[in-house]
Design a protein around this motif. Structure first.
Motif, PDB file in Angstrom:
ATOM      1  N   GLY A   1       2.535   9.482 -19.991  1.00 29.93           N
ATOM      2  CA  GLY A   1       1.794  10.636 -19.493  1.00 29.93           C
ATOM      3  C   GLY A   1       2.696  11.626 -18.789  1.00 29.93           C
ATOM      4  O   GLY A   1       2.521  12.850 -18.919  1.00 29.93           O
TER       5      GLY A   1
ATOM      6  N   THR B   1      -1.428  11.239 -16.634  1.00 31.49           N
ATOM      7  CA  THR B   1      -2.212  10.009 -16.528  1.00 31.49           C
ATOM      8  C   THR B   1      -1.624   9.011 -17.510  1.00 31.49           C
ATOM      9  O   THR B   1      -0.968   9.389 -18.484  1.00 31.49           O
ATOM     10  CB  THR B   1      -3.694  10.247 -16.871  1.00 31.49           C
ATOM     11  OG1 THR B   1      -3.793  10.813 -18.194  1.00 31.49           O
ATOM     12  CG2 THR B   1      -4.352  11.189 -15.873  1.00 31.49           C
TER      13      THR B   1
ATOM     14  N   ASP C   1      -2.976  10.297  -6.695  1.00 34.04           N
ATOM     15  CA  ASP C   1      -3.327   9.478  -7.856  1.00 34.04           C
ATOM     16  C   ASP C   1      -4.177   8.266  -7.504  1.00 34.04           C
ATOM     17  O   ASP C   1      -4.993   7.817  -8.315  1.00 34.04           O
ATOM     18  CB  ASP C   1      -2.051   8.981  -8.554  1.00 34.04           C
ATOM     19  CG  ASP C   1      -1.221  10.102  -9.128  1.00 34.04           C
ATOM     20  OD1 ASP C   1      -1.717  11.246  -9.157  1.00 34.04           O
ATOM     21  OD2 ASP C   1      -0.080   9.849  -9.543  1.00 34.04           O
TER      22      ASP C   1
END
Length: 397
Positions: free
Chosen positions: A71, A66, A249
Motif C-alpha cells: 500500500g 492501506t 492508522d
C-alpha cells in the motif's frame, strides 16, 4: 532576493506540517521566494493551490496507504508522479528542499539539479529504522530496497538537515556525508500555538487529575503501551481521567483496546481537534504521556509531543530513550524501556507530588524557550541554505 526554494513534502499537508511551515516562514523572512508541493489534507489544506503568508503552495490528491508495504508503494508512486508534474509547473529553482519520508524525492531533485538547483535533504525520519519498527519484517528484500533509496538520497544531496545529533551521526556514518555538510535543525513547538489558558476542571470528568497524550497514533507510537499502563494504574487508583488527542492508522484499534482493558469510562479519545481545544486540554492536564516504546526508530528520534508538553510546562512520563533524554532532560521521568508497570508507577508518583510536577514543568518550559527554541534551529537552517547559495552570489530566478 537570496533565491527561489522549492520544498517537497509527502506525508503531511502544509501548513498543517508545523516543522515544514516554520522552515518555510523562516526562509520567507530571510528573503527567499518559497514554493511548496505537498498532498491535500482531508479536512484542512484542501485547496489545490494557495498563497498563504507569501508562501506559494501546490497540493495534489493522495490516498493514504492501506494494506502494509504494498500500500505504501502505491501511495508513494502516486505522490512521486504528482510531485514531478507540479515541479515542472514551478520551473527552475535555486534550492530543492525535500522532506522525507519517503526517500524517493531524490528522483525529483535529480531532475531539478540538472537545471542548476542545489539539493537539501531534510531528514525527518530514518526510513530504514521506520520500516523495521513499523512492520516487524526484519531485514528482508524491502528493507534492503529502503536502504538503497536512502543511500541514493544521501549521494544526491548537497547538504543534509537532521532533526537531532543521532540523525546527524547516521548521515555521516551510514550516508557518507562530510560533517560540515550536515546541519542539525531541531523541531521546536510554535510558541504562538502553545500558550497556557486557565485550567478547566470539568475536562477532568469529575476526577482530581487529568493525564494527556498528544500525537499520532500509529503502530510505533506506543498508545497501546500507554493504555496497558493505565490499566495497571487503575488497579492502584482511579482518581484520574485520561485524554488521548490525535489520530492515525491505529486510532480505531486503540479505542477498541481501551474497551477491552475496561478503560472506557476513564479514557477519552478526541481525534484531531482545533488548536484552541488542544491548548485547553494541555493547560488542564497534570501529567503528560510519551509512551513511545524503544525500537530502532524511537530510540534515536525527537518526539514532537515531548517538545510540546514542555512548551506547556507539563511534567512528562517517558520510556528510557536516548533522544527523549536529550530533549526533555529533567522535565521527564523515565521508565525502563517498554516496562508498562514502571510507567504506571511513575505516573502515580508524579500525581502524588505537585511540587515535583511544578519543578519539572518549569525546567521543560525553560529548555524550549532557551537552547531548544526555534530561533536556534532557524539559524542552522539559514546557515545550510547559505552554504548552498552564498549571500551575494546573484542567485534568484
Amino acid at each position: 532576493m537570496p533565491g527561489k526554494a522549492l520544498v517537497l513534502v509527502e506525508n503531511l499537508s502544509v501548513p498543517f506540517d508545523r516543522r515544514v511551515w516554520q522552515e518555510c516562514t523562516t526562509l520567507r523572512d530571510a528573503g527567499w521566494e518559497v514554493h511548496v508541493i505537498c498532498p491535500q489534507g482531508t479536512k484542512r489544506d484542501t485547496e489545490p493551490e494557495a498563497v498563504i503568508d507569501g508562501v506559494h503552495i501546490l497540493r495534489y490528491p493522495l490516498k493514504a496507504a492501506t494494506g502494509g508495504p504494498i500500500g505504501y508503494l502505491q501511495e508513494y508512486g502516486s505522490a512521486l508522479w504528482h510531485t514531478f508534474r507540479l515541479a515542472r509547473r514551478v520551473g527552475p529553482v535555486d534550492v530543492v528542499h525535500a522532506c522525507n519520508p519517503p526517500d524517493l524525492l531524490f528522483l525529483v531533485a535529480r531532475m531539478l539539479k540538472r537545471r542548476g538547483a542545489k539539493f537539501l535533504f531534510d531528514q525527518h525520519d530514518l526510513v530504514p529504522e521506520l520500516y523495521l519498527s513499523r512492520f516487524d519484517r526484519g531485514q528482508d528484500l524491502l528493507y534492503r530496497g529502503v536502504l538503497a533509496m536512502e543511500r541514493a538520497t544521501y549521494r544526491t544531496a548537497d547538504v543534509v538537515v537532521a532533526t537531532n545529533e543521532s540523525y546527524r551521526d547516521v548521515a555521516i556514518s551510514r550516508g557518507g556525508k562530510r560533517p560540515e555538510d550536515v546541519y542539525v535543525v531541531r523541531s521546536a513547538p510554535a510558541v504562538e500555538r502553545f500558550r497556557q489558558v486557565p485550567p478547566e476542571p470539568e475536562l477532568k470528568q469529575g476526577k482530581p487529575f487529568l493525564l494527556c497524550y498528544l500525537g499520532v497514533m500509529g503502530p510505533q507510537d506506543g498508545v497501546d503501551y500507554a493504555l496497558r499502563s493505565l490499566a495497571l494504574l487503575r488497579e492502584q487508583r482511579s482518581d484520574w481521567h485520561a485524554v488521548f488527542v490525535g489520530a492515525g492508522d491505529t486510532f480505531d484499534e486503540m479505542v477498541t483496546l481501551a474497551g477491552k482493558l475496561g478503560l472506557r469510562d476513564q479514557v477519552e479519545f478526541t481525534g484531531r481537534i482545533p488548536d484552541e481545544d488542544l491548548v485547553r486540554y494541555l493547560s488542564s492536564s497534570d501529567v503528560c504521556l510519551s509512551p513511545d516504546p524503544r525500537n530502532p526508530l524511537n530510540d534515536v528520534s525527537t518526539m514532537n509531543k515531548v517538545m510540546e508538553y514542555m512548551a506547556m510546562a507539563k511534567p512528562i512520563v517517558s520510556f528510557e530513550l536516548k533522544e527523549a533524554r536529550v530533549s526533555a532532560g529533567e522535565a521527564a521521568v523515565y521508565a525502563p524501556a517498554n516496562d508498562e508497570s514502571a510507567f504506571a508507577g511513575l505516573i502515580a508518583k508524579l500525581l502524588d507530588d505537585p511540587e515535583e510536577r511544578a519543578r519539572m514543568g518549569k525546567i521543560g518550559q525553560a529548555r524550549v524557550a532557551g537552547p531548544l527554541a526555534w530561533r536556534e534551529s532557524a539559524k542552522a537552517l539559514l546557515a545550510a541554505y547559505d552554504s548552498l547559495v552564498p549571500p551575494g552570489s546573484g542567485a534568484g530566478r
